[in-house]
Enzyme design. Sequence first.
Site, PDB file in Angstrom:
ATOM      1  N   ASP A 195      -1.310  -1.041   5.924  1.00  3.20           N
ATOM      2  CA  ASP A 195      -1.596  -0.455   7.245  1.00  3.20           C
ATOM      3  C   ASP A 195      -3.077  -0.476   7.576  1.00  3.20           C
ATOM      4  O   ASP A 195      -3.468  -0.046   8.659  1.00  3.20           O
ATOM      5  CB  ASP A 195      -1.077   0.978   7.314  1.00  3.20           C
ATOM      6  N   CYS A 198      -6.883   2.438  -7.496  1.00  5.66           N
ATOM      7  CA  CYS A 198      -8.334   2.437  -7.652  1.00  5.66           C
ATOM      8  C   CYS A 198      -8.831   3.841  -7.338  1.00  5.66           C
ATOM      9  O   CYS A 198      -8.595   4.352  -6.240  1.00  5.66           O
ATOM     10  CB  CYS A 198      -8.978   1.431  -6.696  1.00  5.66           C
ATOM     11  N   HIS A 220     -11.966   4.846  -7.088  1.00  2.00           N
ATOM     12  CA  HIS A 220     -13.391   4.829  -6.749  1.00  2.00           C
ATOM     13  C   HIS A 220     -13.645   4.968  -5.250  1.00  2.00           C
ATOM     14  O   HIS A 220     -12.822   4.599  -4.427  1.00  2.00           O
ATOM     15  CB  HIS A 220     -14.023   3.518  -7.232  1.00  2.00           C
ATOM     16  N   GLN A 242      -7.384   5.339  -4.055  1.00  2.00           N
ATOM     17  CA  GLN A 242      -7.390   6.803  -4.103  1.00  2.00           C
ATOM     18  C   GLN A 242      -8.817   7.298  -4.329  1.00  2.00           C
ATOM     19  O   GLN A 242      -9.164   7.839  -5.374  1.00  2.00           O
ATOM     20  CB  GLN A 242      -6.446   7.293  -5.198  1.00  2.00           C
ATOM     21  N   ARG A 281     -11.187  -1.876  -5.843  1.00  2.00           N
ATOM     22  CA  ARG A 281     -10.965  -1.298  -4.512  1.00  2.00           C
ATOM     23  C   ARG A 281     -10.735  -2.419  -3.498  1.00  2.00           C
ATOM     24  O   ARG A 281     -11.554  -3.335  -3.356  1.00  2.00           O
ATOM     25  CB  ARG A 281     -12.176  -0.450  -4.106  1.00  2.00           C
ATOM     26  N   LYS A 282      -9.623  -2.355  -2.791  1.00  2.00           N
ATOM     27  CA  LYS A 282      -9.347  -3.372  -1.776  1.00  2.00           C
ATOM     28  C   LYS A 282     -10.460  -3.400  -0.721  1.00  2.00           C
ATOM     29  O   LYS A 282     -10.989  -2.339  -0.376  1.00  2.00           O
ATOM     30  CB  LYS A 282      -7.991  -3.064  -1.110  1.00  2.00           C
ATOM     31  N   TYR A 304      -6.520  12.142   1.916  1.00  2.00           N
ATOM     32  CA  TYR A 304      -6.693  12.601   0.534  1.00  2.00           C
ATOM     33  C   TYR A 304      -5.452  13.354   0.036  1.00  2.00           C
ATOM     34  O   TYR A 304      -5.534  14.455  -0.495  1.00  2.00           O
ATOM     35  CB  TYR A 304      -7.946  13.477   0.410  1.00  2.00           C
ATOM     36  N   ASP A 331       0.867  -1.165   0.000  1.00  2.00           N
ATOM     37  CA  ASP A 331       0.000   0.000   0.000  1.00  2.00           C
ATOM     38  C   ASP A 331       0.914   1.227   0.000  1.00  2.00           C
ATOM     39  O   ASP A 331       2.086   1.137   0.394  1.00  2.00           O
ATOM     40  CB  ASP A 331      -0.890  -0.013   1.242  1.00  2.00           C
ATOM     41  N   ARG A 332       0.418   2.379  -0.459  1.00  2.00           N
ATOM     42  CA  ARG A 332       1.276   3.563  -0.505  1.00  2.00           C
ATOM     43  C   ARG A 332       1.176   4.393   0.765  1.00  2.00           C
ATOM     44  O   ARG A 332       2.095   4.445   1.565  1.00  2.00           O
ATOM     45  CB  ARG A 332       0.913   4.429  -1.728  1.00  2.00           C
ATOM     46  N   ASP A 333       0.020   5.045   0.952  1.00  2.00           N
ATOM     47  CA  ASP A 333      -0.140   5.982   2.064  1.00  2.00           C
ATOM     48  C   ASP A 333      -0.171   5.246   3.400  1.00  2.00           C
ATOM     49  O   ASP A 333      -0.981   4.339   3.608  1.00  2.00           O
ATOM     50  CB  ASP A 333      -1.424   6.792   1.885  1.00  2.00           C
TER      51      ASP A 333
END
Length: 347
Positions: A295, A258, A260, A221, A269-270, A188, A177-179
Amino acid sequence: MLAMSREEILPIINSWRDEDLKIGFTSGVFDLLHVGHVRYLEEAKKHCDKLVVAVNKDKSVKKNKGSKRPIIKDKERIKIVANLKMVDLAFLFDEPNNNANISTLKPDFYFKSKQYSPEQLSSKSLMEEIGGETILLEHVKGSSTTSIIHKILVDYAHERPLMEKLTLKKKSAVFLDRDGVINQEVEYLHEESEFKILPNVYLGLKKLLDHDFKLIVVTTQAGIGLGYFKKSDFFKVNKKMLTLLHKKNIVLDKVYFCPHSKNDECRCRKPETLLFERASIESNLDLRTSYVIGDKTSDIKAGENLGLGTILVKTGHGGRDGEYSVRPDFVADNLDQAAEWIIAHKH
């Protein structure tokens, strides 16, 4: 019903108003028309006598959704929408919002999905000025155009020439995952200046690369779909991430996202696994020997759904979102500790 221009429909709307009929208005792209579109329009029609629908022109769709969209040209989309039985009038428009449509048509009701909050709608105050009402409809379960496109890409990927890949040995990957995992969690996130790499990330990623893992980012996202920021903002933030990593000789294989919100019920979307499946095909991966680091519980749930090794990091949300009941294989303080565990337990 034939599609007409906004100006051409005005006399008709005025005649309806003279008959004391309630006029409803909504808009959309309606690309690859599906059951979600139909149910939404059916729900809107329940609130009014006449339903008017504005359909985005191709140029505006490309600006918001990228150069590959729409799939169906506007002259075809408007013809399809105009001939739905719940639609009384339809027209094309190319403005970035519905302010001009509402000012011209002065509908009694303006319909939008509940995935938008009233504060997000620039047209809400305009509706109040003309004595109309904005109605947020319950999200109606159904497909999305993007999920249909992704399903085709995944389900029919075997029909593309993959013989070269099939002759190569499949590789293991670590899905990140990124963030909250690579960078500090910012709600956001869309400003480059707010992107900060977390401590121990460079070290952890370097260890995974040294052990021949492919590094693939899969990130949700939802701010894009909700209108908080644009895809171009996301790409700028990603460019900064890739630049910072490159300076440390770290190269990511792919970044999937994603755009959405949860209400879209897409397959990307996970904890849905479409993006992982795409990565498996496009990068020739062996999912049985791959891992996911996240996370949030949705990251871990996606990994469980695919049978991946799952590592929850305490950075970012640290699994405190509580959205899904999960049991990660390991809980790490940070990405470096997660990498150490993967290397020690790799198949």
